[in-house]
Design a protein around this motif. Structure first.
Motif, short mmCIF file in Angstrom:
data_model
loop_
_atom_site.label_atom_id
_atom_site.label_comp_id
_atom_site.label_asym_id
_atom_site.label_seq_id
_atom_site.Cartn_x
_atom_site.Cartn_y
_atom_site.Cartn_z
N ARG A 163 0.85 -1.19 0.00
CA ARG A 163 0.00 0.00 0.00
C ARG A 163 0.89 1.24 0.00
O ARG A 163 1.70 1.41 0.90
N THR A 164 0.70 2.07 -0.99
CA THR A 164 1.50 3.28 -1.10
C THR A 164 0.62 4.48 -0.85
O THR A 164 -0.26 4.81 -1.65
N ALA A 165 0.83 5.12 0.29
CA ALA A 165 0.06 6.32 0.64
C ALA A 165 0.71 7.55 0.04
O ALA A 165 0.05 8.46 -0.42
N ALA A 166 2.03 7.60 0.06
CA ALA A 166 2.77 8.74 -0.47
C ALA A 166 4.15 8.25 -0.86
O ALA A 166 4.71 7.38 -0.21
N SER A 167 4.68 8.81 -1.91
CA SER A 167 6.01 8.41 -2.35
C SER A 167 6.96 9.58 -2.22
O SER A 167 6.61 10.70 -2.58
N THR A 180 3.24 -0.96 4.01
CA THR A 180 2.59 0.35 3.81
C THR A 180 3.64 1.45 3.84
O THR A 180 4.40 1.56 4.81
N GLU A 181 3.69 2.22 2.78
CA GLU A 181 4.60 3.36 2.69
C GLU A 181 3.82 4.62 3.02
O GLU A 181 2.66 4.77 2.62
N GLY A 182 4.45 5.54 3.76
CA GLY A 182 3.75 6.77 4.10
C GLY A 182 4.69 7.89 4.49
O GLY A 182 5.91 7.78 4.39
N ASP A 229 5.32 10.93 7.64
CA ASP A 229 5.01 11.43 8.97
C ASP A 229 5.86 12.67 9.18
O ASP A 229 7.02 12.57 9.57
#
Length: 136
Positions: A14-18, A52-54, A56
């Motif tokens: 799951r890629t939330a933001a790259s 999961t990539e994200g 913060d």
């Protein structure tokens, strides 16, 4: 979604933001592979491991979550020490080096790795690196 044949475990990404981090690509890949290997090793057949990539704030995050039995008989800090291992699951024997190497890389590049959550429902490992600053 990928099926890991040996353990019959699904891998979901799951890629939330790259974003870019100041870590050599091959080094980052090795860290994620070590976390995945650990998660698959402790996952029951038919379950899923989720990556999961994200973001913060000014840090990039990678979470690797499994549906294994949780971390048993060893402290969550101790699992990042060389040659430390929790109880074997019977799938394959480890040498207790993978998570220690991930920690060494994380520290070298001003990041961190930790056990974000663990219970009998599974474990989530959190790998964090500062976002690379562009040089203009």
């Amino acid at each position: 979604e990928v099926l890991a044949d040996e353990a019959d475990v699904r891998i979901q990404v799951r890629t939330a933001a790259s974003t870019a981090v100041a870590v050599p690509r091959v080094t980052l890949i090795r860290c994620v592979v070590a976390l995945l290997d650990n998660a698959i090793h402790h996952s029951p057949p038919g379950s899923s491991v989720v990556v999961t990539e994200g973001l913060d704030g000014d840090r990039a995050t990678i979470r690797v979550s499994d549906a294994g039995p949780g971390i048993l008989d060893i402290s969550t800090d101790q699992i990042f020490e060389r040659f430390s291992r929790s109880r074997e699951t019977g799938q394959h024997r480890s040498f207790g080096l993978g998570l220690a190497l991930v920690r060494d890389v994380a520290v070298r590049y001003r990041g961190s790795v930790s056990v974000e959550e663990t219970s009998e429902a599974g474990t989530t490992m959190l790998l964090v690196f500062p976002i690379a600053r562009s040089v203009d």
